[in-house]
Motif scaffolding. Structure first.
Motif, PDB file in Angstrom:
ATOM      1  N   PHE A  84       0.748  -1.116   0.011  1.00 21.75           N
ATOM      2  CA  PHE A  84      -0.005   0.114   0.030  1.00 21.75           C
ATOM      3  C   PHE A  84       0.904   1.402  -0.087  1.00 21.75           C
ATOM      4  CE2 PHE A  84      -3.607  -2.192  -0.072  1.00 21.75           C
ATOM      5  CZ  PHE A  84      -3.751  -3.028   1.116  1.00 21.75           C
ATOM      6  N   ILE A  85       0.367   2.467  -0.353  1.00 17.98           N
ATOM      7  CA  ILE A  85       0.990   3.604  -0.460  1.00 17.98           C
ATOM      8  C   ILE A  85       0.429   4.462   0.576  1.00 17.98           C
ATOM      9  CG2 ILE A  85       1.234   5.519  -2.155  1.00 17.98           C
ATOM     10  CD1 ILE A  85       0.797   3.665  -4.612  1.00 17.98           C
ATOM     11  N   VAL A  86       1.284   5.411   1.093  1.00 18.89           N
ATOM     12  CA  VAL A  86       0.910   6.217   2.076  1.00 18.89           C
ATOM     13  C   VAL A  86       1.429   7.586   1.106  1.00 18.89           C
ATOM     14  CG1 VAL A  86       1.023   7.562   4.397  1.00 18.89           C
ATOM     15  CG2 VAL A  86       0.738   4.978   3.991  1.00 18.89           C
ATOM     16  N   LYS A  87       0.519   8.671   0.912  1.00 12.73           N
ATOM     17  CA  LYS A  87       1.130   9.955   0.329  1.00 12.73           C
ATOM     18  C   LYS A  87       0.004  10.897   0.712  1.00 12.73           C
ATOM     19  CE  LYS A  87       2.303  11.777  -4.346  1.00 12.73           C
ATOM     20  NZ  LYS A  87       1.998  11.174  -5.797  1.00 12.73           N
ATOM     21  N   ASP A  88       0.620  12.171   1.084  1.00 14.12           N
ATOM     22  CA  ASP A  88      -0.167  13.181   1.331  1.00 14.12           C
ATOM     23  C   ASP A  88      -1.382  13.066   2.489  1.00 14.12           C
ATOM     24  OD1 ASP A  88       1.180  14.758  -0.898  1.00 14.12           O
ATOM     25  OD2 ASP A  88      -0.497  13.984  -2.079  1.00 14.12           O
ATOM     26  N   GLY A  89      -0.521  12.097   3.313  1.00 13.05           N
ATOM     27  CA  GLY A  89      -1.386  11.565   4.670  1.00 13.05           C
ATOM     28  C   GLY A  89      -2.609  10.755   4.330  1.00 13.05           C
ATOM     29  N   GLU A  90      -2.592  10.178   3.161  1.00 13.31           N
ATOM     30  CA  GLU A  90      -3.669   9.351   2.723  1.00 13.31           C
ATOM     31  C   GLU A  90      -2.915   7.855   2.428  1.00 13.31           C
ATOM     32  OE1 GLU A  90      -7.174  11.650   0.401  1.00 13.31           O
ATOM     33  OE2 GLU A  90      -5.243  10.934  -0.796  1.00 13.31           O
ATOM     34  N   LYS A  91      -3.765   6.807   3.014  1.00 11.89           N
ATOM     35  CA  LYS A  91      -3.204   5.397   2.691  1.00 11.89           C
ATOM     36  C   LYS A  91      -4.183   5.085   1.546  1.00 11.89           C
ATOM     37  CE  LYS A  91      -2.451   1.121   4.665  1.00 11.89           C
ATOM     38  NZ  LYS A  91      -2.568   0.108   6.152  1.00 11.89           N
ATOM     39  N   TYR A  92      -3.574   4.319   0.622  1.00 17.70           N
ATOM     40  CA  TYR A  92      -4.489   3.598  -0.553  1.00 17.70           C
ATOM     41  C   TYR A  92      -3.876   2.568  -1.345  1.00 17.70           C
ATOM     42  CZ  TYR A  92      -1.532   7.055  -3.142  1.00 17.70           C
ATOM     43  OH  TYR A  92      -0.618   7.651  -3.989  1.00 17.70           O
ATOM     44  N   ALA A  93      -4.517   1.648  -1.792  1.00 19.42           N
ATOM     45  CA  ALA A  93      -3.975   0.449  -2.583  1.00 19.42           C
ATOM     46  C   ALA A  93      -3.086   0.726  -3.799  1.00 19.42           C
ATOM     47  CB  ALA A  93      -5.249  -0.457  -3.161  1.00 19.42           C
ATOM     48  N   GLY A  94      -3.540   1.749  -4.511  1.00 17.69           N
ATOM     49  CA  GLY A  94      -2.600   1.975  -5.738  1.00 17.69           C
ATOM     50  C   GLY A  94      -3.344   3.201  -6.677  1.00 17.69           C
ATOM     51  N   THR A  95      -2.478   3.628  -7.582  1.00 21.26           N
ATOM     52  CA  THR A  95      -2.874   4.641  -8.481  1.00 21.26           C
ATOM     53  C   THR A  95      -3.297   4.159  -9.811  1.00 21.26           C
ATOM     54  OG1 THR A  95      -1.280   6.175  -7.630  1.00 21.26           O
ATOM     55  CG2 THR A  95      -2.098   6.763  -9.687  1.00 21.26           C
ATOM     56  N   HIS A  96      -4.407   4.447 -10.156  1.00 23.32           N
ATOM     57  CA  HIS A  96      -5.163   3.761 -11.485  1.00 23.32           C
ATOM     58  C   HIS A  96      -5.263   5.143 -12.246  1.00 23.32           C
ATOM     59  CE1 HIS A  96      -8.382   0.938 -12.966  1.00 23.32           C
ATOM     60  NE2 HIS A  96      -7.603   1.457 -13.960  1.00 23.32           N
ATOM     61  N   LEU A  97      -4.580   4.966 -13.385  1.00 22.52           N
ATOM     62  CA  LEU A  97      -4.655   6.018 -14.552  1.00 22.52           C
ATOM     63  C   LEU A  97      -5.672   5.758 -15.470  1.00 22.52           C
ATOM     64  CD1 LEU A  97      -0.927   7.238 -14.761  1.00 22.52           C
ATOM     65  CD2 LEU A  97      -2.662   8.210 -13.266  1.00 22.52           C
ATOM     66  N   ILE A  98      -6.490   6.436 -15.963  1.00 28.19           N
ATOM     67  CA  ILE A  98      -7.396   6.095 -17.010  1.00 28.19           C
ATOM     68  C   ILE A  98      -6.815   6.987 -18.231  1.00 28.19           C
ATOM     69  CG2 ILE A  98      -9.818   6.404 -18.022  1.00 28.19           C
ATOM     70  CD1 ILE A  98      -9.455   4.165 -15.604  1.00 28.19           C
ATOM     71  N   ILE A  99      -6.456   6.265 -19.169  1.00 27.43           N
ATOM     72  CA  ILE A  99      -5.711   7.308 -20.315  1.00 27.43           C
ATOM     73  C   ILE A  99      -6.455   7.180 -21.590  1.00 27.43           C
ATOM     74  CG2 ILE A  99      -3.403   7.585 -21.497  1.00 27.43           C
ATOM     75  CD1 ILE A  99      -2.163   6.256 -19.010  1.00 27.43           C
ATOM     76  N   GLU A 100      -6.895   8.153 -22.236  1.00 25.15           N
ATOM     77  CA  GLU A 100      -7.177   8.317 -23.461  1.00 25.15           C
ATOM     78  C   GLU A 100      -6.224   8.758 -24.399  1.00 25.15           C
ATOM     79  OE1 GLU A 100     -11.969   8.387 -23.303  1.00 25.15           O
ATOM     80  OE2 GLU A 100     -11.348   9.929 -21.855  1.00 25.15           O
ATOM     81  N   LEU A 101      -6.125   8.090 -25.646  1.00 29.41           N
ATOM     82  CA  LEU A 101      -5.234   8.776 -26.520  1.00 29.41           C
ATOM     83  C   LEU A 101      -6.289   9.129 -27.859  1.00 29.41           C
ATOM     84  CD1 LEU A 101      -2.274   6.203 -26.644  1.00 29.41           C
ATOM     85  CD2 LEU A 101      -2.804   8.260 -25.326  1.00 29.41           C
ATOM     86  N   ALA A 102      -6.473  10.199 -28.520  1.00 28.37           N
ATOM     87  CA  ALA A 102      -6.937  10.500 -29.733  1.00 28.37           C
ATOM     88  C   ALA A 102      -6.171  10.915 -30.685  1.00 28.37           C
ATOM     89  CB  ALA A 102      -8.135  11.884 -29.256  1.00 28.37           C
ATOM     90  N   GLY A 103      -6.406  10.756 -31.820  1.00 31.73           N
ATOM     91  CA  GLY A 103      -5.583  11.039 -33.084  1.00 31.73           C
ATOM     92  C   GLY A 103      -4.168  10.521 -33.046  1.00 31.73           C
ATOM     93  N   LEU A 160      -7.081   7.880 -10.405  1.00 27.64           N
ATOM     94  CA  LEU A 160      -8.052   7.678  -9.168  1.00 27.64           C
ATOM     95  C   LEU A 160      -6.954   6.812  -8.071  1.00 27.64           C
ATOM     96  CD1 LEU A 160     -10.693   5.581 -11.039  1.00 27.64           C
ATOM     97  CD2 LEU A 160     -10.854   7.756  -9.693  1.00 27.64           C
ATOM     98  N   ARG A 161      -7.140   7.333  -6.845  1.00 22.02           N
ATOM     99  CA  ARG A 161      -6.343   6.525  -5.688  1.00 22.02           C
ATOM    100  C   ARG A 161      -7.527   5.310  -5.263  1.00 22.02           C
ATOM    101  NH1 ARG A 161      -3.217  11.149  -2.411  1.00 22.02           N
ATOM    102  NH2 ARG A 161      -1.814  11.838  -4.219  1.00 22.02           N
ATOM    103  N   ARG A 162      -7.137   4.139  -5.601  1.00 22.19           N
ATOM    104  CA  ARG A 162      -7.920   2.951  -5.433  1.00 22.19           C
ATOM    105  C   ARG A 162      -7.481   2.672  -3.903  1.00 22.19           C
ATOM    106  NH1 ARG A 162      -9.888   0.274  -9.940  1.00 22.19           N
ATOM    107  NH2 ARG A 162     -11.110  -0.607  -8.245  1.00 22.19           N
ATOM    108  N   GLY A 163      -8.811   2.425  -3.309  1.00 15.36           N
ATOM    109  CA  GLY A 163      -8.831   2.001  -1.777  1.00 15.36           C
ATOM    110  C   GLY A 163      -8.815   2.999  -0.856  1.00 15.36           C
ATOM    111  N   LYS A 164      -8.754   4.241  -1.353  1.00 15.54           N
ATOM    112  CA  LYS A 164      -8.517   5.431  -0.393  1.00 15.54           C
ATOM    113  C   LYS A 164      -9.695   5.430   0.551  1.00 15.54           C
ATOM    114  CE  LYS A 164      -9.715   9.666  -1.954  1.00 15.54           C
ATOM    115  NZ  LYS A 164      -9.673  10.859  -2.663  1.00 15.54           N
ATOM    116  N   GLY A 165      -9.055   5.257   2.059  1.00 20.25           N
ATOM    117  CA  GLY A 165     -10.146   5.429   3.009  1.00 20.25           C
ATOM    118  C   GLY A 165     -10.638   4.089   3.317  1.00 20.25           C
ATOM    119  N   LEU A 166     -10.425   2.923   2.565  1.00 15.61           N
ATOM    120  CA  LEU A 166     -11.158   1.320   2.762  1.00 15.61           C
ATOM    121  C   LEU A 166      -9.679   0.605   3.012  1.00 15.61           C
ATOM    122  CD1 LEU A 166     -13.055   1.242  -0.621  1.00 15.61           C
ATOM    123  CD2 LEU A 166     -13.718   2.004   1.587  1.00 15.61           C
ATOM    124  N   VAL A 167      -8.371   1.076   2.927  1.00 14.62           N
ATOM    125  CA  VAL A 167      -7.405   0.057   3.329  1.00 14.62           C
ATOM    126  C   VAL A 167      -6.586   0.669   4.350  1.00 14.62           C
ATOM    127  CG1 VAL A 167      -7.193  -1.100   1.159  1.00 14.62           C
ATOM    128  CG2 VAL A 167      -5.829   1.116   1.626  1.00 14.62           C
TER     129      VAL A 167
END
Length: 172
Positions: A52-71, A165-172
């Motif tokens: 798990f990650i602790v960053k900026d005082g928040e503990k969460y499971a991981g970082t989830h990036l939703i990435i869209e490529l156009a053109g 998204l910070r997955r699991g934020k407030g849940l882990v």
């Protein structure tokens, strides 16, 4: 798809046996699901890269990036997509377990996933629309944001949209 083929794609070959025993796989799953103590990504004593990650005082499971490529270009190329995913894994400092890509016909789109020790990278492309949708989910020390520039370099999009998204934020 036959049961044996489906199991093989999951890394379980019933004819030759799996590279891991069932007990080893269960131990890995239990080990990952069991971190009850405060674990931070900057822990030098922990050799694991999937905690798990602790960053900026928040503990969460991981970082989830939703990435869209156009053109974007090269979205029908299995070879280009494979190379981009492998470079994403390398630049992010993640651990590749398996890549599976499927090429659709007649439009040439590709769907696939890179399974990582730290989670996954997935892609679905629409070459006829010069569009790709990706998600990059990583935990621990991995640096998922490094993937954005790798994707820019490989697919030369005219526009990139990234949501985080910070997955699991407030849940882990």
């Amino acid at each position: 798809m036959s049961l044996n083929n489906g199991l093989f794609q999951l890394g379980i070959d019933l004819q030759r046996g799996s590279s891991n025993t069932q007990a080893e796989v269960q131990a890995e799953v239990i080990e990952f699901k069991a971190p009850h103590g405060e674990v931070t990504a900057d822990s030098s004593s922990d050799e694991r890269k999937d905690f798990f990650i602790v960053k900026d005082g928040e503990k969460y499971a991981g970082t989830h990036l939703i990435i869209e490529l156009a053109g974007a270009k090269f979205l029908d190329s299995i070879e280009k997509i494979d190379a981009a995913m492998r470079e994403c894994v390398e630049k992010a400092g993640a651990t590749l377990l398996h890549i599976h890509l499927h090429h659709f016909t007649p439009n040439g789109g590709v769907s696939g996933v890179a399974v990582l020790s730290e989670s996954h990278i997935s892609i679905h492309t629409w070459p006829e629309a010069d569009y790709a949708a990706l998600d990059v989910f990583m935990c621990g020390d991995a640096r998922p944001h490094e993937c954005v520039e790798v994707l820019r370099a490989h697919f030369e999009p005219t526009d990139v949209v990234v949501d985080e998204l910070r997955r699991g934020k407030g849940l882990v």
